[in-house]
Design an enzyme around this catalytic site. Sequence first.
Site, PDB file in Angstrom:
ATOM      1  N   LYS A   1       0.878  -1.184   0.000  1.00 42.05           N
ATOM      2  CA  LYS A   1       0.000   0.000   0.000  1.00 42.05           C
ATOM      3  C   LYS A   1       0.911   1.228   0.000  1.00 42.05           C
ATOM      4  O   LYS A   1       1.478   1.601   1.020  1.00 42.05           O
ATOM      5  CB  LYS A   1      -0.925   0.034   1.224  1.00 42.05           C
ATOM      6  CG  LYS A   1      -2.028   1.088   1.011  1.00 42.05           C
ATOM      7  CD  LYS A   1      -2.432   1.852   2.219  1.00 42.05           C
ATOM      8  CE  LYS A   1      -1.633   3.048   2.574  1.00 42.05           C
ATOM      9  NZ  LYS A   1      -1.653   4.213   1.671  1.00 42.05           N
TER      10      LYS A   1
ATOM     11  N   GLY B   1       7.591   5.333   7.529  1.00 44.75           N
ATOM     12  CA  GLY B   1       6.746   6.516   7.639  1.00 44.75           C
ATOM     13  C   GLY B   1       6.979   7.216   8.962  1.00 44.75           C
ATOM     14  O   GLY B   1       8.055   7.099   9.569  1.00 44.75           O
ATOM     15  N   SER B   2       5.963   7.912   9.418  1.00 46.33           N
ATOM     16  CA  SER B   2       6.122   8.766  10.601  1.00 46.33           C
ATOM     17  C   SER B   2       6.065   7.964  11.894  1.00 46.33           C
ATOM     18  O   SER B   2       5.492   6.870  11.949  1.00 46.33           O
ATOM     19  CB  SER B   2       5.014   9.824  10.607  1.00 46.33           C
ATOM     20  OG  SER B   2       3.762   9.181  10.702  1.00 46.33           O
TER      21      SER B   2
ATOM     22  N   GLU C   1      10.557   1.744   9.985  1.00 52.29           N
ATOM     23  CA  GLU C   1      11.599   2.706   9.586  1.00 52.29           C
ATOM     24  C   GLU C   1      10.961   4.075   9.725  1.00 52.29           C
ATOM     25  O   GLU C   1      10.161   4.485   8.874  1.00 52.29           O
ATOM     26  CB  GLU C   1      12.022   2.444   8.133  1.00 52.29           C
ATOM     27  CG  GLU C   1      12.649   1.085   7.882  1.00 52.29           C
ATOM     28  CD  GLU C   1      14.100   1.012   8.355  1.00 52.29           C
ATOM     29  OE1 GLU C   1      14.726   2.053   8.574  1.00 52.29           O
ATOM     30  OE2 GLU C   1      14.596  -0.123   8.514  1.00 52.29           O
ATOM     31  N   LEU C   2      11.294   4.790  10.804  1.00 45.60           N
ATOM     32  CA  LEU C   2      10.557   6.011  11.136  1.00 45.60           C
ATOM     33  C   LEU C   2      11.423   7.257  10.962  1.00 45.60           C
ATOM     34  O   LEU C   2      12.462   7.206  10.320  1.00 45.60           O
ATOM     35  CB  LEU C   2      10.006   5.878  12.559  1.00 45.60           C
ATOM     36  CG  LEU C   2       9.220   4.569  12.816  1.00 45.60           C
ATOM     37  CD1 LEU C   2       8.742   4.486  14.252  1.00 45.60           C
ATOM     38  CD2 LEU C   2       8.040   4.427  11.860  1.00 45.60           C
TER      39      LEU C   2
ATOM     40  N   CYS D   1      14.217  11.428   5.660  1.00 44.22           N
ATOM     41  CA  CYS D   1      14.237  10.998   7.068  1.00 44.22           C
ATOM     42  C   CYS D   1      15.582  11.272   7.730  1.00 44.22           C
ATOM     43  O   CYS D   1      15.651  11.419   8.944  1.00 44.22           O
ATOM     44  CB  CYS D   1      13.874   9.519   7.164  1.00 44.22           C
ATOM     45  SG  CYS D   1      14.857   8.500   6.073  1.00 44.22           S
TER      46      CYS D   1
ATOM     47  N   GLU E   1      10.616  16.268  14.536  1.00 44.51           N
ATOM     48  CA  GLU E   1      11.137  16.113  13.169  1.00 44.51           C
ATOM     49  C   GLU E   1      10.627  17.254  12.286  1.00 44.51           C
ATOM     50  O   GLU E   1       9.419  17.403  12.095  1.00 44.51           O
ATOM     51  CB  GLU E   1      10.695  14.770  12.580  1.00 44.51           C
ATOM     52  CG  GLU E   1      11.255  14.559  11.191  1.00 44.51           C
ATOM     53  CD  GLU E   1      10.788  13.263  10.535  1.00 44.51           C
ATOM     54  OE1 GLU E   1       9.657  12.836  10.790  1.00 44.51           O
ATOM     55  OE2 GLU E   1      11.584  12.704   9.762  1.00 44.51           O
TER      56      GLU E   1
END
Length: 474
Positions: free
Chosen positions: A174, A227-228, A247-248, A281, A376
């Site tokens: 997705k 993503g976040s 993976e943020l 990121c 961030e």
Amino acid sequence: MYDYGLFIGGKWIERERKIEVRNPYNDELVGYVTQAEEDDVDKAVDVAEEAFKTCSFPAYRRANILSKTADLMEEDLQEIACLITLESGKAIKYSIGEVKRGIETLRFAAVEALKLHGETIPMDASQSGENHIGFYMRMPIGIIAAITPWNFPLNLVLHKVAPAIAAGNSVILKPATATPLTAAKLAEIMKKAGLPDGMFNVIYGSGSTIGKKLIKNEKLAMLTFTGSLQVGSYLKEETKAKRLTLELGSNSALIVDRSANIEKVVPKCIVGSFANAGQVCISIQRIYMHEDIFDEFLDSFKQAVSKVKVGNPIDEDTEYGPLIDDAACIRIEEWINEAVQEGAKIEAGGKFIGKKLLNPTVITNTKPEMRVICEELFAPVVCVIPFSDFDEAIDMANNSIYGLNAGVYTNDLQNAWKAALKLEAGGIIINDYPTFRVDQMPYGGVKSSGVGREGLSFATEEMTEIKFITFNLG
Ligand code: NAP
């Protein structure tokens, strides 16, 4: 005009509703994808399950398909790069770079498909193991759900799909709703490269409906998410997948020691802080600069900042284009204003010069609790902070909930080692910026920056499980 259906079981499927994809630079229509209905999520999972169970997918075939996909992408490099720019607003020179990296990611994954292996276990090291032969094999785990962000619509998708296929798993992707077309294009190319039907499926729709439904499917062997922190935290609580990679984000720090060469550091700070409008990121957010070279650095940095070309991302000389949407513009304007009210000084930029185009912004006089420091930024904004003692710089860099990559410029060997051992981050980059990444290196975060590692050999291994086999010879 691009127009893609859902990609399920190797077929393009249409539904009543379409999602419009618009260029974030000028709001022009780029194309459409089909909006998945909730039932399509389970359908995609069932198809992926069937494919995983029935597909004959030996390692040489997996490697060939991954290599062939890389070859086909090379032929279409320019078109794919343009598509990335049109749907994400990334400057074209960086979109070309992303496609080139995507090709490498595929080639590394092809190698991993061929390298996957187990090893023997010295069974007779234990008295009860005498007369036994034991070994393990690495097996695929099953259905992998991949949910991806908009800022690297090709290479971050490939960091999930390529190792999953290398290991022999089936995948449901997705992609971000802002950038689904590149993912659809990838599916088209992988089909052309000979990928068996059902091993890679793509569904589109918002995270809060389609994504939410997907992560709760009990058949998932693994959820791999980029993503976040906010969404990642939710997924950690709610997913029914047996395994999870997150993976943020981060607020990456660069420490520049007294011994560093400023001429080398300045151009890196330009790219590291502003490429893709800082929407990376591992973008540089905090530069900790030794006080002896602080003024000299700031002068040269501001001169270089004044030459950064911001504008239409399709132009070859543009360094960066728009922020992704209006919400990002409102948020960043608020954070900058708040910092100024609390005493921060804008050294450069700080103003929108067009719709969603923020001038490269440099801030000093910050405090650790300001949001421009501790949250961030994900915008073309960087804070420069002086330090007098290297240990203090390490402490300031570590004063963060995040820890993805940290960069250090120093010619002092003791300090380099100190930084390598004491900085709290998944990757420590000595004498380069924290934005440095090649696709085969282990990549991922500590603290709130995530769990698990990408990088082809690491991700491929995380997408397998060990099957142990022993023969009793007695
Ligand atoms: P995001 O808002 O967290 O969205 C990421 C993906 O999650 C999108 O596909 C989104 O769908 C989906 N999603 C949202 N809510 C969901 C839910 N409730 N259930 C399931 N899926 C859901 O992040 P983004 O704005 O696209 O990307 C920016 C963030 O990604 C930054 O924090 C950045 O640091 C991070 N990032 C990390 C890395 C890394 O490797 N560590 C790399 C790149 C980016 P929709 O698009 O439909 O909302």
